[in-house]
Motif scaffolding. Structure first.
Motif, PDB file in Angstrom:
ATOM      1  N   ALA A 302       0.837  -1.223   0.000  1.00 13.34           N
ATOM      2  CA  ALA A 302       0.000   0.000   0.000  1.00 13.34           C
ATOM      3  C   ALA A 302       0.863   1.261   0.000  1.00 13.34           C
ATOM      4  O   ALA A 302       0.716   2.135   0.850  1.00 13.34           O
ATOM      5  N   PHE A 303       1.758   1.364  -0.975  1.00  7.40           N
ATOM      6  CA  PHE A 303       2.629   2.543  -1.048  1.00  7.40           C
ATOM      7  C   PHE A 303       1.830   3.844  -1.126  1.00  7.40           C
ATOM      8  O   PHE A 303       2.277   4.889  -0.660  1.00  7.40           O
ATOM      9  N   ASP A 304       0.639   3.781  -1.708  1.00  9.86           N
ATOM     10  CA  ASP A 304      -0.179   4.991  -1.835  1.00  9.86           C
ATOM     11  C   ASP A 304      -0.677   5.505  -0.484  1.00  9.86           C
ATOM     12  O   ASP A 304      -1.062   6.677  -0.363  1.00  9.86           O
ATOM     13  N   LEU A 305      -0.657   4.640   0.539  1.00 11.62           N
ATOM     14  CA  LEU A 305      -1.114   5.042   1.873  1.00 11.62           C
ATOM     15  C   LEU A 305       0.043   5.300   2.836  1.00 11.62           C
ATOM     16  O   LEU A 305      -0.161   5.880   3.905  1.00 11.62           O
ATOM     17  N   ALA A 306       1.239   4.871   2.472  1.00 14.50           N
ATOM     18  CA  ALA A 306       2.371   4.875   3.399  1.00 14.50           C
ATOM     19  C   ALA A 306       2.726   6.282   3.871  1.00 14.50           C
ATOM     20  O   ALA A 306       2.739   7.230   3.088  1.00 14.50           O
ATOM     21  N   GLY A 307       2.976   6.385   5.163  1.00 12.58           N
ATOM     22  CA  GLY A 307       3.416   7.638   5.761  1.00 12.58           C
ATOM     23  C   GLY A 307       2.319   8.630   6.047  1.00 12.58           C
ATOM     24  O   GLY A 307       2.583   9.720   6.556  1.00 12.58           O
ATOM     25  N   LYS A 308       1.074   8.265   5.765  1.00 12.22           N
ATOM     26  CA  LYS A 308      -0.046   9.204   5.932  1.00 12.22           C
ATOM     27  C   LYS A 308      -0.845   8.954   7.205  1.00 12.22           C
ATOM     28  O   LYS A 308      -1.748   9.727   7.533  1.00 12.22           O
ATOM     29  N   GLY A 309      -0.555   7.857   7.883  1.00  9.47           N
ATOM     30  CA  GLY A 309      -1.263   7.560   9.126  1.00  9.47           C
ATOM     31  C   GLY A 309      -2.664   7.039   8.940  1.00  9.47           C
ATOM     32  O   GLY A 309      -3.455   7.035   9.888  1.00  9.47           O
ATOM     33  N   ILE A 310      -3.002   6.574   7.725  1.00 13.54           N
ATOM     34  CA  ILE A 310      -4.382   6.163   7.454  1.00 13.54           C
ATOM     35  C   ILE A 310      -4.494   4.675   7.120  1.00 13.54           C
ATOM     36  O   ILE A 310      -5.573   4.190   6.780  1.00 13.54           O
ATOM     37  N   ALA A 311      -3.394   3.942   7.194  1.00 12.05           N
ATOM     38  CA  ALA A 311      -3.435   2.503   6.896  1.00 12.05           C
ATOM     39  C   ALA A 311      -4.273   1.772   7.948  1.00 12.05           C
ATOM     40  O   ALA A 311      -4.218   2.091   9.139  1.00 12.05           O
ATOM     41  N   ASN A 312      -5.024   0.789   7.496  1.00 12.15           N
ATOM     42  CA  ASN A 312      -5.900   0.013   8.382  1.00 12.15           C
ATOM     43  C   ASN A 312      -5.149  -1.217   8.899  1.00 12.15           C
ATOM     44  O   ASN A 312      -4.710  -2.059   8.125  1.00 12.15           O
ATOM     45  N   GLU A 313      -5.020  -1.317  10.214  1.00 16.48           N
ATOM     46  CA  GLU A 313      -4.248  -2.391  10.826  1.00 16.48           C
ATOM     47  C   GLU A 313      -5.071  -3.640  11.119  1.00 16.48           C
ATOM     48  O   GLU A 313      -4.562  -4.604  11.729  1.00 16.48           O
ATOM     49  N   SER A 314      -6.336  -3.687  10.701  1.00 18.58           N
ATOM     50  CA  SER A 314      -7.224  -4.790  11.083  1.00 18.58           C
ATOM     51  C   SER A 314      -6.681  -6.157  10.670  1.00 18.58           C
ATOM     52  O   SER A 314      -6.679  -7.109  11.457  1.00 18.58           O
ATOM     53  N   SER A 315      -6.232  -6.288   9.423  1.00 18.43           N
ATOM     54  CA  SER A 315      -5.739  -7.573   8.949  1.00 18.43           C
ATOM     55  C   SER A 315      -4.434  -7.941   9.645  1.00 18.43           C
ATOM     56  O   SER A 315      -4.210  -9.118   9.970  1.00 18.43           O
ATOM     57  N   PHE A 316      -3.581  -6.974   9.897  1.00 20.05           N
ATOM     58  CA  PHE A 316      -2.318  -7.231  10.600  1.00 20.05           C
ATOM     59  C   PHE A 316      -2.603  -7.719  12.017  1.00 20.05           C
ATOM     60  O   PHE A 316      -2.003  -8.699  12.487  1.00 20.05           O
ATOM     61  N   LYS A 317      -3.530  -7.055  12.683  1.00 23.05           N
ATOM     62  CA  LYS A 317      -3.884  -7.453  14.055  1.00 23.05           C
ATOM     63  C   LYS A 317      -4.533  -8.843  14.071  1.00 23.05           C
ATOM     64  O   LYS A 317      -4.280  -9.648  14.974  1.00 23.05           O
TER      65      LYS A 317
END
Length: 346
Positions: A302-317
């Protein structure tokens, strides 16, 4: 894994310029996570500090120079590199790919040495990670080269578990790659994983066909009738609940997957299109069949979201929680095999 300490999760950061570190920071901002596991990030203090500053996360991390110094209740950061690296969030670079591999290699080594119990991999860029040391289509193939066992990529959620007979290969190569030996191997891995990793005593497995409409009696191909069906008949004659082949479109469309503990797909997109339509954002990629446990989120860098603080951590969690659950189930299974008459205290 031992039963006298909290499960340790080794975490590779994925592409340094992707969303991996952000997902980690968001996940472990929740202090309750430390009651479930001890996280061990393989990266560097400087790289983690950069993202903490940019994303405004102020909670502390624990710098680890020696793996013997890992501490429970803390976000441990193992310093894999010490050089100052230019971070360009959202931009895949040669350097970000190199650091992704360094993180993965160090985390994999710790997994092999039983320093961590589970490997949780953040997303890599399959392009810029390529090198003389990493010449693989993805994580699964790399880990299979390092860890004992034969791998099966399983995409899983609360609704479905789907394993792939063929993975990261061109669609044009699928038919010629399918053999009785390969299909049986993948079914066997799925069957055993459902027992030892998920506690299902007698798994029921669906197998998808290769061709549209499963070949329509040879009109659209003969592989389903001549290759796949005889294999399934053999399993049924052995008393195993393995059924099919099912046409993929109808199988997903009428929710037949809800009647099975696991599903075997013949190729990547056949399984993953259905899976992501059902479970995108809450799915987990689990590498079954290996001696060690590896999980990851079901999305990319998700390079388009990186560094913006808006990535969704649901799948990672969710991947983290599934890794913990699988580790516990596998430990219980191994204990029961070692001590079959042992009565567990209620």
């Amino acid at each position: 894994m031992t039963d006298n300490r909290v499960i340790r999760i080794g975490i590779s950061i994925g592409d340094l310029n992707g969303i991996g570190i952000e997902l980690i920071l968001k996940t472990f901002e929740d202090k309750r996570m430390y009651e479930l596991c001890t996280p061990v990030i393989f990266a560097s203090d400087k790289s983690i500090a950069y993202y903490k500053k940019e994303l405004k996360y102020n909670y502390p991390t624990h710098s680890v120079r020696e793996l013997s110094k890992i501490e429970e209740g803390k976000l441990n950061v193992v310093n894999v590199w010490n050089d100052a690296v230019q971070i360009q969030a959202g931009v895949p670079t040669e350097t970000s790919g190199q650091k992704a591999f360094q993180s993965l290699e160090a985390a994999t080594n710790a997994l092999q040495e039983n320093i961590v119990d589970v490997l949780l991999t953040a997303p890599i860029s399959k392009d810029n990670i390529q090198s003389a040391d990493f010449n693989f289509p993805g994580h699964t193939e790399y880990l299979e080269s390092k860890i004992d066992g034969d791998s099966l990529m399983i995409l899983m959620s609360d609704d479905i578990k789907i394993g792939l007979v063929t993975g990261h290969i061109p669609v044009s190569k699928v038919s010629e790659t399918l053999t009785k030996e390969l299909i049986c191997k993948k079914i066997d891995i799925m069957y055993q994983s459902l027992i030892q990793d998920f506690g299902i005593r007698r798994p029921k497995i669906a197998v998808l066909g290769l061709n549209p409409h499963c070949g329509d009696n040879g009109v659209i191909g003969n592989e389903d009738a001549e290759l796949i069906q005889p294999i399934l008949t053999e399993y049924q004659e052995k008393g195993q609940l393995v059924y099919g082949p099912y046409a993929a479109d109808g199988f997903f469309g009428n929710q037949s997957y809800t009647k099975f503990d696991g599903v075997i797909s013949m190729y990547h997109d056949q399984g993953l299109v259905g899976f992501k339509a059902i479970s995108f954002g809450k799915g987990v990629n689990f590498t079954a069949g290996l001696e060690k446990i590896r999980v990851s989120p079901d999305h990319g860098t998700a390079f388009d979201l990186a560094g913006k603080g808006i990535a969704n951590e649901s799948s990672f969690k969710e991947a983290l929680q599934q890794g913990i659950s699988i580790a516990k189930k596998r430990f219980e299974y191994q204990e029961l095999k070692t001590n079959p008459l042992k009565i567990k205290k209620q």
